[in-house]
Design a protein around this motif. Sequence first.
Motif, short mmCIF file in Angstrom:
data_model
loop_
_atom_site.label_atom_id
_atom_site.label_comp_id
_atom_site.label_asym_id
_atom_site.label_seq_id
_atom_site.Cartn_x
_atom_site.Cartn_y
_atom_site.Cartn_z
N CYS A 113 19.70 30.01 1.85
CA CYS A 113 19.40 30.18 0.42
C CYS A 113 20.65 30.52 -0.37
O CYS A 113 20.87 30.00 -1.48
CB CYS A 113 18.34 31.28 0.23
N ILE A 114 21.49 31.37 0.19
CA ILE A 114 22.75 31.73 -0.49
C ILE A 114 23.64 30.50 -0.64
O ILE A 114 24.26 30.28 -1.69
CB ILE A 114 23.47 32.85 0.29
N ASN A 115 23.70 29.68 0.41
CA ASN A 115 24.53 28.47 0.36
C ASN A 115 24.07 27.50 -0.72
O ASN A 115 24.89 26.87 -1.39
CB ASN A 115 24.53 27.77 1.72
N LEU A 116 22.77 27.37 -0.88
CA LEU A 116 22.25 26.47 -1.91
C LEU A 116 22.64 26.94 -3.30
O LEU A 116 22.93 26.13 -4.19
CB LEU A 116 20.72 26.36 -1.79
N VAL A 117 22.67 28.24 -3.49
CA VAL A 117 23.05 28.79 -4.80
C VAL A 117 24.54 28.64 -5.05
O VAL A 117 24.98 28.41 -6.18
CB VAL A 117 22.63 30.28 -4.88
N LEU A 118 25.34 28.74 -3.99
CA LEU A 118 26.80 28.74 -4.14
C LEU A 118 27.40 27.33 -4.15
O LEU A 118 28.62 27.20 -4.17
CB LEU A 118 27.43 29.55 -3.00
N HIS A 119 26.58 26.29 -4.15
CA HIS A 119 27.12 24.93 -4.14
C HIS A 119 26.60 24.12 -5.34
O HIS A 119 25.90 23.12 -5.18
CB HIS A 119 26.75 24.20 -2.83
N PRO A 120 26.97 24.54 -6.56
CA PRO A 120 26.51 23.79 -7.74
C PRO A 120 27.39 22.59 -8.09
O PRO A 120 26.98 21.74 -8.87
CB PRO A 120 26.59 24.84 -8.86
N SER A 121 28.58 22.52 -7.50
CA SER A 121 29.53 21.47 -7.91
C SER A 121 29.00 20.05 -7.72
O SER A 121 29.25 19.19 -8.57
CB SER A 121 30.87 21.65 -7.20
N PRO A 122 28.25 19.73 -6.62
CA PRO A 122 27.73 18.36 -6.51
C PRO A 122 26.81 17.98 -7.67
O PRO A 122 26.82 16.84 -8.13
CB PRO A 122 26.97 18.38 -5.18
N LEU A 123 26.01 18.94 -8.14
CA LEU A 123 25.10 18.65 -9.24
C LEU A 123 25.84 18.55 -10.57
O LEU A 123 25.43 17.79 -11.47
CB LEU A 123 24.03 19.75 -9.34
N MET A 124 26.93 19.28 -10.69
CA MET A 124 27.63 19.34 -11.98
C MET A 124 28.66 18.23 -12.14
O MET A 124 28.84 17.69 -13.24
CB MET A 124 28.32 20.71 -12.13
N TYR A 125 29.35 17.88 -11.07
CA TYR A 125 30.54 17.02 -11.21
C TYR A 125 30.43 15.66 -10.50
O TYR A 125 31.32 14.83 -10.66
CB TYR A 125 31.77 17.75 -10.66
N THR A 126 29.39 15.44 -9.70
CA THR A 126 29.31 14.20 -8.92
C THR A 126 28.53 13.13 -9.67
O THR A 126 27.50 13.40 -10.28
CB THR A 126 28.64 14.47 -7.56
N HIS A 127 29.03 11.90 -9.59
CA HIS A 127 28.35 10.76 -10.20
C HIS A 127 28.74 9.50 -9.42
O HIS A 127 29.71 9.49 -8.66
CB HIS A 127 28.71 10.60 -11.68
N ALA A 128 27.98 8.44 -9.63
CA ALA A 128 28.29 7.17 -8.97
C ALA A 128 29.59 6.60 -9.52
O ALA A 128 29.96 6.87 -10.67
CB ALA A 128 27.15 6.18 -9.17
N LYS A 129 30.28 5.83 -8.71
CA LYS A 129 31.53 5.22 -9.16
C LYS A 129 31.28 4.25 -10.30
O LYS A 129 30.34 3.45 -10.26
CB LYS A 129 32.21 4.49 -8.01
N LYS A 130 32.13 4.34 -11.31
CA LYS A 130 32.01 3.46 -12.47
C LYS A 130 33.38 2.85 -12.76
O LYS A 130 34.41 3.38 -12.34
CB LYS A 130 31.51 4.24 -13.68
N ASN A 131 33.35 1.76 -13.48
CA ASN A 131 34.60 1.10 -13.85
C ASN A 131 35.19 1.73 -15.10
O ASN A 131 35.43 1.10 -16.12
CB ASN A 131 34.35 -0.40 -14.09
N VAL A 132 35.39 3.03 -15.01
CA VAL A 132 35.99 3.79 -16.11
C VAL A 132 37.08 4.68 -15.54
O VAL A 132 37.10 4.98 -14.34
CB VAL A 132 34.95 4.63 -16.87
N THR A 133 37.96 5.12 -16.38
CA THR A 133 39.05 5.99 -15.96
C THR A 133 38.53 7.41 -15.74
O THR A 133 37.83 7.97 -16.61
CB THR A 133 40.17 6.01 -17.01
N THR A 134 38.84 7.98 -14.60
CA THR A 134 38.45 9.36 -14.30
C THR A 134 39.66 10.27 -14.49
O THR A 134 40.80 9.82 -14.62
CB THR A 134 37.93 9.49 -12.87
N SER A 135 39.41 11.56 -14.51
CA SER A 135 40.49 12.53 -14.65
C SER A 135 41.33 12.56 -13.38
O SER A 135 40.88 12.10 -12.32
CB SER A 135 39.93 13.92 -14.95
#
Length: 325
Positions: A137-159
Amino acid sequence: MEIHLLFKALSFIFLVVIGISGNAFILFAFSYIRIMEKKLMPTNIILMVLASMNFLVVISRAIPQALDATGLQNLLDDTMCKLIMLTYRGSRAMSIFVTSLLSCHQCILIAPITGLWPYLKQKVTQNVLVIIIVIMCINLVLHPSPLMYTHAKKNVTTSPYTLHLVYCDTDFLTYLNYVVNGALFSVRDFLFVGLMTLASSYIVYVLVCHEKSIKGIRSSDRDKRKSVEYKASRAVILLVVMYALLFGMDNCMWIYTLTLSNASPGVNEARVVLSCSYSALSPIVIIATNPKLQQIANILHRRKLLPWNHQEDSGSRIHVNCISK
């Protein structure tokens, strides 16, 4: 197909085949033992959870890599990318923790019955499953980055602060987010590596001291005692060594990528191979050093070799003799 793509595809396919079959066998075997014997030892519960987490790591990371290497493109959308990365991050973190818990549990079991050790033996052994659930349960709370920053690859410029993960990109947007997330993962991993290294070192120390103390005992009795203790601790030490080597190199490469404005795909792929290798190869160590798993493996192996008309009866006799021991 180019040579490096063929090699990449074969490497990940190998990890997928070994990882899925090995971890699935461990889950099946311990489930079978639980049904037949109505219970599981705490150590076997930990190994079963470890196999579950390793299975999820292989499914969520090695399979997409293998599919990408064979030329399949654009298989995942944003939602699937978030789900896959959340599964991978969570299961990888749990794999690290469970390996650490396994080494600490074995350390507590072989420790002398003095001081706080008896209390720890009782509490940890009785509450292994509760400890695992709380940490999950603690691990699920401490791993928000996939939900916040992950997306499918697109033909756009990323940072410049983007991790390229075949079908998905994890774009941290700013250097601060990039470094903070990387530092948190690295600190967590090195903390658990340090904990399991200390526990394994203590296990080795206790075994060496015990070996010296029984030198005067008859060789047959000494061999019996040595066999019980070494078999109980050998898998733990081997798993910790494997983890320290593979994940140690993985984290060193991860720290290296934090110094780069944009890590190359080759570096990320090397990290994926290292992180998947433990989840795929550790079942070999577990099966080779666990008597219960070896008994069931022998049952399945012998059933294939026996004549069809005697297979059922002979297999049942083998089952009774082996599992009841």
